[in-house]
Write a protein that holds these residues in place. Structure first.
Motif, short mmCIF file in Angstrom:
data_model
loop_
_atom_site.label_atom_id
_atom_site.label_comp_id
_atom_site.label_asym_id
_atom_site.label_seq_id
_atom_site.Cartn_x
_atom_site.Cartn_y
_atom_site.Cartn_z
N THR A 1 0.85 -1.25 0.13
CA THR A 1 0.02 -0.04 -0.12
C THR A 1 0.91 1.37 0.07
O THR A 1 2.22 1.25 0.38
N PRO A 2 0.39 2.32 -0.41
CA PRO A 2 1.18 3.76 -0.52
C PRO A 2 1.63 3.87 1.19
O PRO A 2 2.56 4.35 0.98
N ILE B 1 5.47 3.04 -8.28
CA ILE B 1 5.36 2.19 -9.62
C ILE B 1 3.85 2.08 -9.84
O ILE B 1 3.35 1.49 -10.99
N SER B 2 2.85 2.71 -8.99
CA SER B 2 1.31 2.70 -9.34
C SER B 2 0.97 4.15 -9.41
O SER B 2 1.43 4.80 -8.60
N HIS B 3 -0.10 4.21 -9.94
CA HIS B 3 -0.85 5.74 -9.92
C HIS B 3 -1.29 5.99 -8.54
O HIS B 3 -1.49 7.15 -8.15
N ASP B 4 -1.67 4.87 -7.46
CA ASP B 4 -2.08 5.21 -6.22
C ASP B 4 -0.96 5.36 -5.25
O ASP B 4 -1.22 5.91 -4.17
N HIS C 1 -8.43 0.67 -15.89
CA HIS C 1 -8.00 -1.00 -15.96
C HIS C 1 -6.69 -0.83 -15.07
O HIS C 1 -6.01 0.13 -14.62
N HIS C 2 -6.32 -1.90 -14.89
CA HIS C 2 -5.15 -2.32 -14.15
C HIS C 2 -3.89 -2.63 -14.72
O HIS C 2 -3.13 -3.38 -14.11
N GLN D 1 4.63 8.53 -21.82
CA GLN D 1 3.37 9.20 -22.30
C GLN D 1 2.02 8.32 -22.10
O GLN D 1 1.06 8.98 -21.76
N LEU D 2 2.21 6.91 -21.98
CA LEU D 2 1.17 6.28 -21.69
C LEU D 2 0.90 6.00 -20.25
O LEU D 2 -0.04 5.37 -19.65
N GLY D 3 1.72 6.56 -19.26
CA GLY D 3 1.44 6.29 -17.82
C GLY D 3 1.63 4.91 -17.38
O GLY D 3 1.17 4.41 -16.23
#
Length: 366
Positions: free
Chosen positions: A7-8, A30-33, A252-253, A289-291
């Motif tokens: 978790t963050p 490593i993730s958007h969260d 999406h994940h 660019q694609l995140g």
């Protein structure tokens, strides 16, 4: 089975505790969260299918978790499933001994290759009998779904593999699950059929994200993303993300890709093997660019870059004491790279390699 996932807040806690002597950018999202991972990760590809290497990997992984590495990378087919099981023992020990809590550790594995179980078969015939008995006869996969003698991306097979990986690792949730070398499928099918198979596989993985069995997914590749468009085996990152959006929507994940990035294999940095619209881009540019996060494999190219680097690399990366540290520092100094994977089977290797993470470096031109 250990409950929870990275978790963050957990990974931030880990960073605050163990990285005081490391670079300020050592942990990266490593993730958007906002989940953070160590920019040097522990790989587990090499080694014998024996108990001695099981012990080495388990002990090394526990030491790595204790000293600053919270990203563990494996695959169900590595060392006949033994690498996953060794990491499972290390995770259990770390949680039991309060070396780290589950929400501080980022666990990655891969599925796609039919794995052996414990030992290698004595012959090709024994392998084929194993596949028939273990996978074909129970209906987990069909013989015509197997590519190159041992690769499959069918949803039923991936569901089976994911369940086995969770059991091997002893975790309820795998943080990142990669499709392993999807470009292998192009040995037998064309690009259009690969997209169909990827959408079906991504659909299964989106469902497993919703069920809490994985936190996210991606593709771990060897040659696919480094191969130029139009050449056999090329894999388009833009296509992968579009497939994920079609299956999982805007939320999406699809989270990350893995590919070799090192001083020798530097196509991800230098060669425009990707396109978004009409624009030719490198893998790192396209991923930005694609995140999509990028995890670098083969940072030392199986120890080939751990010695005899040119003098200019020593001058470009001062303050480091070994060529292994310089090669790792080059990779983790690249923009967009979330983590540079290094195979390690001793505490001494962990200590040496973490030396590459004690200062902030921007990768020099190659």
């Amino acid at each position: 089975m250990i409950a929870g996932r990275a978790t963050p807040s957990g990974t931030a806690r880990y960073g605050a505790r163990v990285t005081a002597k490391l670079a300020t950018d050592f942990l990266r999202p490593i993730s958007h969260d906002g989940v953070l991972v160590s920019s040097i990760g522990l790989g587990s590809y090499l080694g014998e299918c024996d108990e001695a290497d099981d012990i080495r990997y388990a002990d090394t992984a526990h030491h790595a978790i204790a000293t600053g590495i919270n990203l563990l990378d494996t695959a169900i087919n590595y060392r006949c499933q033994r690498s996953e099981r060794a990491f499972g023992k290390a995770l259990s020990r770390a949680v039991r001994m309060e070396t780290a809590s589950r929400d501080e550790i980022f666990v990655c594995t891969k599925g796609g290759y039919i794995p052996l179980d414990g030992t290698q078969p004595a012959s090709r015939e024994d392998y084929q009998e194993y596949v028939k008995h273990e996978y074909i006869d129970p209906g987990i996969l069909r013989a015509d779904e197997i590519v190159a003698g041992g690769h499959c991306l069918s949803p039923a097979f991936l569901a089976d593999q994911l369940a086995r990986s969770r059991a091997n690792l002893g975790v309820e949730t795998i943080d990142l699950y990669y499709l392993h070398n999807p470009e292998q499928q192009l040995d037998a099918i064309d690009d259009a059929e690969l997209e169909i198979r990827l959408r079906l596989a991504f659909g299964l993985l989106e469902a497993r994200c919703a069920a809490g069995e994985i936190g996210g997914y991606g593709c771990a590749t060897w040659s696919g993303l480094r191969t130029p468009p139009g050449e056999r085996g090329h894999l388009s990152l833009d296509m992968l993300v579009k497939c994920a959006r079609e299956v999982g929507g805007a939320d999406h994940h699809f989270q990350a890709v893995q590919l070799p990035v090192n001083l020798a294999l530097n196509e991800a940095v230098r060669t425009p093997t990707q396109r978004i619209g009409d624009r030719p881009l490198t893998v790192l540019e396209a991923a930005s660019q694609l995140g999509v996060a990028v995890v670098a494999s083969a940072s030392l190219l199986q120890a080939k870059l751990a010695s005899k680097l040119p003098q200019q690399m020593r001058e470009a990366l001062p303050g480091l004491t070994t060529d292994a540290q310089r090669a790792i520092a080059f990779v983790r100094g690249l923009p967009v790279i979330a983590s540079a994977l290094v195979g390690m089977r001793s505490a001494g290797h962990v200590r040496e390699n973490l030396g590459a993470g004690r200062a902030n470096y921007s990768a020099p031109a190659t």
